[in-house]
Design a protein around this motif. Structure first.
Motif, PDB file in Angstrom:
ATOM      1  N   TYR A  22     -28.261 -46.566  21.182  1.00 38.73           N
ATOM      2  CA  TYR A  22     -26.332 -46.226  21.412  1.00 38.73           C
ATOM      3  C   TYR A  22     -26.788 -45.157  21.695  1.00 38.73           C
ATOM      4  N   ASP A  54     -29.509 -52.742  14.173  1.00 38.09           N
ATOM      5  CA  ASP A  54     -29.109 -52.260  13.340  1.00 38.09           C
ATOM      6  C   ASP A  54     -29.143 -52.960  12.336  1.00 38.09           C
ATOM      7  N   GLU A  96     -28.431 -40.260  20.904  1.00 34.01           N
ATOM      8  CA  GLU A  96     -27.840 -39.819  19.764  1.00 34.01           C
ATOM      9  C   GLU A  96     -26.596 -38.994  19.677  1.00 34.01           C
ATOM     10  N   ASP A  97     -26.234 -39.407  20.666  1.00 31.98           N
ATOM     11  CA  ASP A  97     -24.622 -38.571  20.427  1.00 31.98           C
ATOM     12  C   ASP A  97     -23.818 -39.459  19.510  1.00 31.98           C
ATOM     13  N   SER A  98     -23.965 -41.238  19.949  1.00 28.41           N
ATOM     14  CA  SER A  98     -22.596 -41.783  19.262  1.00 28.41           C
ATOM     15  C   SER A  98     -23.059 -42.090  17.915  1.00 28.41           C
ATOM     16  N   GLN A  99     -21.682 -42.388  17.581  1.00 28.52           N
ATOM     17  CA  GLN A  99     -21.118 -42.250  16.535  1.00 28.52           C
ATOM     18  C   GLN A  99     -22.444 -42.881  15.429  1.00 28.52           C
ATOM     19  N   GLN A 100     -22.490 -44.189  15.859  1.00 33.71           N
ATOM     20  CA  GLN A 100     -22.904 -44.943  15.199  1.00 33.71           C
ATOM     21  C   GLN A 100     -24.687 -44.672  14.654  1.00 33.71           C
ATOM     22  N   LYS A 152     -24.490 -40.910  14.174  1.00 28.35           N
ATOM     23  CA  LYS A 152     -24.467 -40.465  13.017  1.00 28.35           C
ATOM     24  C   LYS A 152     -24.361 -41.209  12.113  1.00 28.35           C
ATOM     25  N   ASP A 153     -23.424 -41.905  11.743  1.00 31.03           N
ATOM     26  CA  ASP A 153     -23.729 -42.952  10.702  1.00 31.03           C
ATOM     27  C   ASP A 153     -24.779 -43.200   9.854  1.00 31.03           C
ATOM     28  N   ASN A 175     -20.330 -48.531   7.842  1.00 31.90           N
ATOM     29  CA  ASN A 175     -18.787 -47.874   9.529  1.00 31.90           C
ATOM     30  C   ASN A 175     -19.338 -48.488  10.905  1.00 31.90           C
ATOM     31  N   SER A 176     -19.648 -47.900  11.556  1.00 37.77           N
ATOM     32  CA  SER A 176     -19.350 -48.531  12.874  1.00 37.77           C
ATOM     33  C   SER A 176     -21.063 -49.329  12.960  1.00 37.77           C
ATOM     34  N   GLN A 228     -26.652 -40.453   8.330  1.00 37.07           N
ATOM     35  CA  GLN A 228     -25.983 -40.226   7.001  1.00 37.07           C
ATOM     36  C   GLN A 228     -26.078 -41.674   5.521  1.00 37.07           C
TER      37      GLN A 228
END
Length: 343
Positions: free
Chosen positions: A220, A174, A222-226, A228-229, A165-166, A232
């Motif tokens: 990034y 990453d 803690e509210d970033s899309q990275q 969240k991805d 994903n992101s 998950q």
């Protein structure tokens, strides 16, 4: 059939992902101190602890069937992992760093001849500790940052199967996060090649510390899309890891997760120098007795009945020797009398 439970992790919480039927956890929000988590692991494996644990979350369970493995995964820098099914989860009231060194030492001392598997690993810190057959089983496991990076770019790595994903395969943060997930998969893969180790009588211990998600949050936000991805992906990987470890041990393993946003203090392992002077210990100005030790009654009974047994043995032997008829009971006298008569 073994009992299977899922759990949610929510901000400094101790959760049970898998547990056999012989280990009974009670449903409730009883807090547990972070420094007592190793004692919970020891008690579930059937070992004794120095100090009683007055925590109602763990019941006695089946004393004659102990789990063959305990797996504890510590996830740093996370408030909540959205595992789909709520299970047993307990808040941690004092999130101090802990280690399972005491449990590892107990396993190593009690089952040294059977060489159990003991693996303690923190990939991002390049900290690894292996005992027993873990040295042969996990000799190909990536433990340094260079090995972790190279492992990701091999053909059978998780980069080819995970939806990133992101997340990017060109960013070092990453890649660090993904390399920890690769370690989880490699552990189950290597262990599946040595399934006989999961069926022996000696208990195994796995202690893993993951801090890749924490680094993603710092990089990034803690509210970033990275973030969240990554959260998950971590949830899915932990579930799969717990499933595979649970199945490899035939449903007789405890898989636990500790999630902490931030430890209250750095981990300081207790050590003692051999050059440390005995004068450093504080003298007792009040001449008080030393604290009561829980082994006192055991040692007292061993010494007491051994002395009674030895005393009775000495009395019985002395009585029989005193009342012995030399001509009838002793073979020495019999042989001597015969020789005299023959001469």
């Amino acid at each position: 059939a073994s009992y299977v439970c899922f759990s949610g992790v929510c901000g400094d919480e101790f959760s049970i992902l898998r547990s056999p039927q012989s280990v009974v956890f009670r449903d409730g929000s009883w807090p547990i101190s972070g420094e007592r988590i190793p004692d919970v692991a020891a008690l579930t494996m059937g070992f004794s602890v120095e100090e009683d644990l007055p925590w109602p979350g763990l019941a006695v369970g089946d004393l004659f069937h102990r789990p063959r493995a305990t797996v504890l995964v510590t996830v740093k820098g996370v408030d909540k992992l959205a595992l789909p099914v709520k299970g047993f989860s307990y808040p941690i009231e004092n999130a101090v760093p802990f280690s399972l060194d005491s449990v590892a030492n107990a396993i190593h001392s009690l089952f040294s001849e059977e060489t159990p598997v003991v693996l303690q690993l923190a990939p991002s810190e390049e900290r690894v500790y292996m005992v027993g057959k873990a040295n042969s089983v996990f000799e190909d496991l990536s433990v340094t940052l260079r090995q972790l990076r190279n492992r990701l770019f091999q053909d059978n790595s998780i980069l080819s199967s995970l939806p990133l994903n992101s997340l990017s395969r060109n960013n070092e943060v990453d890649l660090l996060f993904l390399s920890e997930l690769q370690v989880l998969r490699d552990i189950t893969s290597l262990l599946s090649r040595h399934k006989h180790l999961a069926k022996d009588h000696s208990p195994d211990l796995y202690s893993l510390e993951l801090s890749g998600l924490e680094e993603v949050g710092k990089r990034y936000g803690e509210d970033s899309q990275q973030f969240k991805d990554a959260s998950q992906i971590l949830v899915d990987s932990l579930q799969k890891f717990a499933d595979e470890m649970f199945n490899l041990y035939g449903g007789n393993a405890v898989v636990e997760v500790v999630a902490v946003k931030e430890f209250n203090s750095p981990l300081i392992r207790k050590t003692r120098s051999i050059l440390q002077s005995s004068q450093s210990e504080k003298e007792n100005p009040y001449n008080l007795a030393y604290p009561y030790n829980y082994n006192y009654s055991v040692i007292f009974n061993i010494i007491l009945w051994m002395m009674i047994g030895l005393a009775l043995a000495v009395i019985v032997i002395s009585y029989n020797l005193w009342n012995m008829d030399p001509g009838y009971d002793s073979i020495i006298y019999r042989m001597t009398n015969q020789k005299i008569r023959m001469d």
